[in-house]
Design a protein around this motif. Structure first.
Motif, PDB file in Angstrom:
ATOM      1  N   ALA A  35       0.829  -1.203   0.000  1.00  0.00           N
ATOM      2  CA  ALA A  35       0.000   0.000   0.000  1.00  0.00           C
ATOM      3  C   ALA A  35       0.866   1.256   0.000  1.00  0.00           C
ATOM      4  O   ALA A  35       0.582   2.219  -0.706  1.00  0.00           O
ATOM      5  N   THR A  36       1.939   1.252   0.781  1.00  0.00           N
ATOM      6  CA  THR A  36       2.848   2.390   0.823  1.00  0.00           C
ATOM      7  C   THR A  36       3.504   2.602  -0.524  1.00  0.00           C
ATOM      8  O   THR A  36       3.598   3.728  -1.014  1.00  0.00           O
ATOM      9  N   ALA A  37       3.956   1.529  -1.160  1.00  0.00           N
ATOM     10  CA  ALA A  37       4.583   1.629  -2.475  1.00  0.00           C
ATOM     11  C   ALA A  37       3.610   2.185  -3.502  1.00  0.00           C
ATOM     12  O   ALA A  37       3.969   3.023  -4.332  1.00  0.00           O
ATOM     13  N   ALA A  38       2.370   1.757  -3.440  1.00  0.00           N
ATOM     14  CA  ALA A  38       1.362   2.247  -4.385  1.00  0.00           C
ATOM     15  C   ALA A  38       1.100   3.734  -4.165  1.00  0.00           C
ATOM     16  O   ALA A  38       0.959   4.499  -5.117  1.00  0.00           O
ATOM     17  N   LEU A  39       1.048   4.165  -2.903  1.00  0.00           N
ATOM     18  CA  LEU A  39       0.812   5.567  -2.602  1.00  0.00           C
ATOM     19  C   LEU A  39       1.952   6.430  -3.126  1.00  0.00           C
ATOM     20  O   LEU A  39       1.736   7.449  -3.765  1.00  0.00           O
ATOM     21  N   VAL A  40       3.177   6.021  -2.865  1.00  0.00           N
ATOM     22  CA  VAL A  40       4.338   6.777  -3.304  1.00  0.00           C
ATOM     23  C   VAL A  40       4.392   6.827  -4.826  1.00  0.00           C
ATOM     24  O   VAL A  40       4.611   7.881  -5.417  1.00  0.00           O
ATOM     25  N   ALA A  41       4.158   5.715  -5.484  1.00  0.00           N
ATOM     26  CA  ALA A  41       4.203   5.681  -6.937  1.00  0.00           C
ATOM     27  C   ALA A  41       3.110   6.553  -7.529  1.00  0.00           C
ATOM     28  O   ALA A  41       3.292   7.199  -8.551  1.00  0.00           O
ATOM     29  N   GLY A  42       1.976   6.630  -6.872  1.00  0.00           N
ATOM     30  CA  GLY A  42       0.849   7.374  -7.398  1.00  0.00           C
ATOM     31  C   GLY A  42       0.968   8.873  -7.242  1.00  0.00           C
ATOM     32  O   GLY A  42       0.341   9.626  -7.961  1.00  0.00           O
ATOM     33  N   CYS A  43       1.767   9.353  -6.299  1.00  0.00           N
ATOM     34  CA  CYS A  43       1.788  10.792  -6.062  1.00  0.00           C
ATOM     35  C   CYS A  43       2.753  11.511  -6.988  1.00  0.00           C
ATOM     36  O   CYS A  43       2.636  12.704  -7.166  1.00  0.00           O
ATOM     37  N   GLY A  44       3.729  10.837  -7.534  1.00  0.00           N
ATOM     38  CA  GLY A  44       4.658  11.482  -8.449  1.00  0.00           C
ATOM     39  C   GLY A  44       5.711  12.319  -7.745  1.00  0.00           C
ATOM     40  O   GLY A  44       6.418  13.079  -8.374  1.00  0.00           O
ATOM     41  N   GLY A  45       5.811  12.224  -6.410  1.00  0.00           N
ATOM     42  CA  GLY A  45       6.795  12.998  -5.669  1.00  0.00           C
ATOM     43  C   GLY A  45       8.205  12.623  -6.060  1.00  0.00           C
ATOM     44  O   GLY A  45       8.474  11.541  -6.543  1.00  0.00           O
ATOM     45  N   GLY A  46       9.109  13.540  -5.859  1.00  0.00           N
ATOM     46  CA  GLY A  46      10.513  13.284  -6.124  1.00  0.00           C
ATOM     47  C   GLY A  46      10.913  13.423  -7.575  1.00  0.00           C
ATOM     48  O   GLY A  46      12.027  13.125  -7.933  1.00  0.00           O
ATOM     49  N   SER A  47      10.013  13.907  -8.426  1.00  0.00           N
ATOM     50  CA  SER A  47      10.331  14.012  -9.842  1.00  0.00           C
ATOM     51  C   SER A  47      11.229  15.209 -10.127  1.00  0.00           C
ATOM     52  O   SER A  47      11.864  15.273 -11.162  1.00  0.00           O
ATOM     53  N   GLY A  48      11.241  16.167  -9.225  1.00  0.00           N
ATOM     54  CA  GLY A  48      12.015  17.379  -9.454  1.00  0.00           C
ATOM     55  C   GLY A  48      11.244  18.412 -10.256  1.00  0.00           C
ATOM     56  O   GLY A  48      11.752  19.499 -10.505  1.00  0.00           O
ATOM     57  N   ALA A  49      10.013  18.089 -10.648  1.00  0.00           N
ATOM     58  CA  ALA A  49       9.207  19.044 -11.398  1.00  0.00           C
ATOM     59  C   ALA A  49       9.018  20.293 -10.551  1.00  0.00           C
ATOM     60  O   ALA A  49       8.725  20.219  -9.374  1.00  0.00           O
ATOM     61  N   GLY A  50       9.210  21.455 -11.143  1.00  0.00           N
ATOM     62  CA  GLY A  50       9.045  22.714 -10.442  1.00  0.00           C
ATOM     63  C   GLY A  50      10.315  23.228  -9.792  1.00  0.00           C
ATOM     64  O   GLY A  50      10.325  24.326  -9.245  1.00  0.00           O
ATOM     65  N   LEU A  51      11.412  22.437  -9.822  1.00  0.00           N
ATOM     66  CA  LEU A  51      12.687  22.864  -9.240  1.00  0.00           C
ATOM     67  C   LEU A  51      13.761  22.918 -10.311  1.00  0.00           C
ATOM     68  O   LEU A  51      13.776  22.109 -11.234  1.00  0.00           O
ATOM     69  N   ASP A  52      14.698  23.863 -10.161  1.00  0.00           N
ATOM     70  CA  ASP A  52      15.830  23.876 -11.069  1.00  0.00           C
ATOM     71  C   ASP A  52      16.907  22.919 -10.550  1.00  0.00           C
ATOM     72  O   ASP A  52      16.703  22.230  -9.540  1.00  0.00           O
ATOM     73  N   ALA A  53      18.052  22.868 -11.192  1.00  0.00           N
ATOM     74  CA  ALA A  53      19.113  21.929 -10.817  1.00  0.00           C
ATOM     75  C   ALA A  53      19.661  22.176  -9.418  1.00  0.00           C
ATOM     76  O   ALA A  53      20.275  21.296  -8.824  1.00  0.00           O
ATOM     77  N   ASN A  54      19.447  23.367  -8.865  1.00  0.00           N
ATOM     78  CA  ASN A  54      19.938  23.705  -7.528  1.00  0.00           C
ATOM     79  C   ASN A  54      18.875  23.558  -6.449  1.00  0.00           C
ATOM     80  O   ASN A  54      19.106  23.938  -5.306  1.00  0.00           O
ATOM     81  N   GLY A  55      17.689  23.047  -6.795  1.00  0.00           N
ATOM     82  CA  GLY A  55      16.624  22.886  -5.820  1.00  0.00           C
ATOM     83  C   GLY A  55      15.808  24.146  -5.603  1.00  0.00           C
ATOM     84  O   GLY A  55      14.996  24.221  -4.697  1.00  0.00           O
ATOM     85  N   ARG A  56      15.994  25.164  -6.436  1.00  0.00           N
ATOM     86  CA  ARG A  56      15.234  26.417  -6.341  1.00  0.00           C
ATOM     87  C   ARG A  56      13.980  26.286  -7.193  1.00  0.00           C
ATOM     88  O   ARG A  56      14.017  25.740  -8.275  1.00  0.00           O
TER      89      ARG A  56
ATOM     90  N   LEU B  56      14.207  21.366  -1.444  1.00  0.00           N
ATOM     91  CA  LEU B  56      14.322  22.816  -1.598  1.00  0.00           C
ATOM     92  C   LEU B  56      15.674  23.280  -1.077  1.00  0.00           C
ATOM     93  O   LEU B  56      16.203  22.727  -0.111  1.00  0.00           O
ATOM     94  N   ASP B  57      16.217  24.308  -1.696  1.00  0.00           N
ATOM     95  CA  ASP B  57      17.492  24.845  -1.233  1.00  0.00           C
ATOM     96  C   ASP B  57      17.293  25.694   0.023  1.00  0.00           C
ATOM     97  O   ASP B  57      16.177  26.052   0.387  1.00  0.00           O
ATOM     98  N   ALA B  58      18.391  25.999   0.693  1.00  0.00           N
ATOM     99  CA  ALA B  58      18.346  26.738   1.961  1.00  0.00           C
ATOM    100  C   ALA B  58      17.716  28.118   1.798  1.00  0.00           C
ATOM    101  O   ALA B  58      16.978  28.571   2.678  1.00  0.00           O
ATOM    102  N   GLN B  59      17.959  28.796   0.683  1.00  0.00           N
ATOM    103  CA  GLN B  59      17.408  30.132   0.474  1.00  0.00           C
ATOM    104  C   GLN B  59      15.875  30.075   0.418  1.00  0.00           C
ATOM    105  O   GLN B  59      15.201  30.911   1.026  1.00  0.00           O
ATOM    106  N   THR B  60      15.327  29.089  -0.262  1.00  0.00           N
ATOM    107  CA  THR B  60      13.874  28.948  -0.353  1.00  0.00           C
ATOM    108  C   THR B  60      13.284  28.614   1.015  1.00  0.00           C
ATOM    109  O   THR B  60      12.287  29.211   1.433  1.00  0.00           O
ATOM    110  N   ILE B  61      13.909  27.682   1.719  1.00  0.00           N
ATOM    111  CA  ILE B  61      13.425  27.329   3.060  1.00  0.00           C
ATOM    112  C   ILE B  61      13.516  28.537   3.985  1.00  0.00           C
ATOM    113  O   ILE B  61      12.611  28.774   4.793  1.00  0.00           O
ATOM    114  N   ASN B  62      14.565  29.338   3.853  1.00  0.00           N
ATOM    115  CA  ASN B  62      14.700  30.527   4.694  1.00  0.00           C
ATOM    116  C   ASN B  62      13.598  31.547   4.426  1.00  0.00           C
ATOM    117  O   ASN B  62      13.147  32.233   5.349  1.00  0.00           O
ATOM    118  N   LEU B  63      13.145  31.666   3.190  1.00  0.00           N
ATOM    119  CA  LEU B  63      12.018  32.555   2.894  1.00  0.00           C
ATOM    120  C   LEU B  63      10.739  32.043   3.544  1.00  0.00           C
ATOM    121  O   LEU B  63       9.934  32.827   4.060  1.00  0.00           O
TER     122      LEU B  63
END
Length: 149
Positions: free
Chosen positions: A13-34, A131-138
């Motif tokens: 069930a956990t594997a199915a949930l993780v696979a279904g959410c698409g998390g970790g794809s990096g979509a929305g972040l640049d190469a530096n995590g911004r 997320l990079d430190a600058q984004t988390i700091n904001l």
């Protein structure tokens, strides 16, 4: 035997949930995590305001998993729900902490999850890139400034 079946069921069930959410794809972040794009809208610099955080972090990155009825821990981070589901709301994983404790970023579960210091669950965004430190700091600054909408 029964315990083994329950464990395998929970793992599946956990594997199915993780696979279904698409998390970790990096979509929305640049190469530096911004976050891609900048400002209260994607055209200006990201600021320590709720609308900027929503447009740069929550909507493009977090809603890959945290949207709709299947959102983890019931936490929907789409523009219509994120503020009321975060600010002043107890964490489902650690009820002693608020997801966002206005004026207290250090004791806000959101910051714990983003920095990887949480007591349960995984660092967010799940599986990275993080997320990079600058984004988390904001985000920290927005919370420390009172987490206003």
């Amino acid at each position: 035997m029964r315990r083994s079946r329950l464990l395998w069921g929970a793992l599946a069930a956990t594997a199915a949930l993780v696979a279904g959410c698409g998390g970790g794809s990096g979509a929305g972040l640049d190469a530096n995590g911004r976050p891609l794009g900048e400002g209260d809208d994607p055209g200006g610099p990201m600021t320590a305001s709720f609308s900027s955080i929503q447009s740069h972090v929550f909507t493009p990155i977090c809603t890959a998993c945290h949207a709709g009825g299947a959102a983890p821990q019931g936490l929907r981070l789409d523009a219509a729900n994120s503020f009321t589901m975060l600010v002043g709301v107890s964490s489902a994983e650690v009820p002693g902490l608020k997801r966002v404790a206005p004026g207290d970023a250090a004791n806000s579960y959101l910051i714990h999850k983003l920095e990887g210091h949480q007591s349960v669950g995984a660092r967010m965004p799940f599986g990275g890139p993080y997320l990079d430190a600058q984004t988390i700091n904001l985000i920290r600054q927005w919370i420390d400034n009172g987490a206003q909408k």
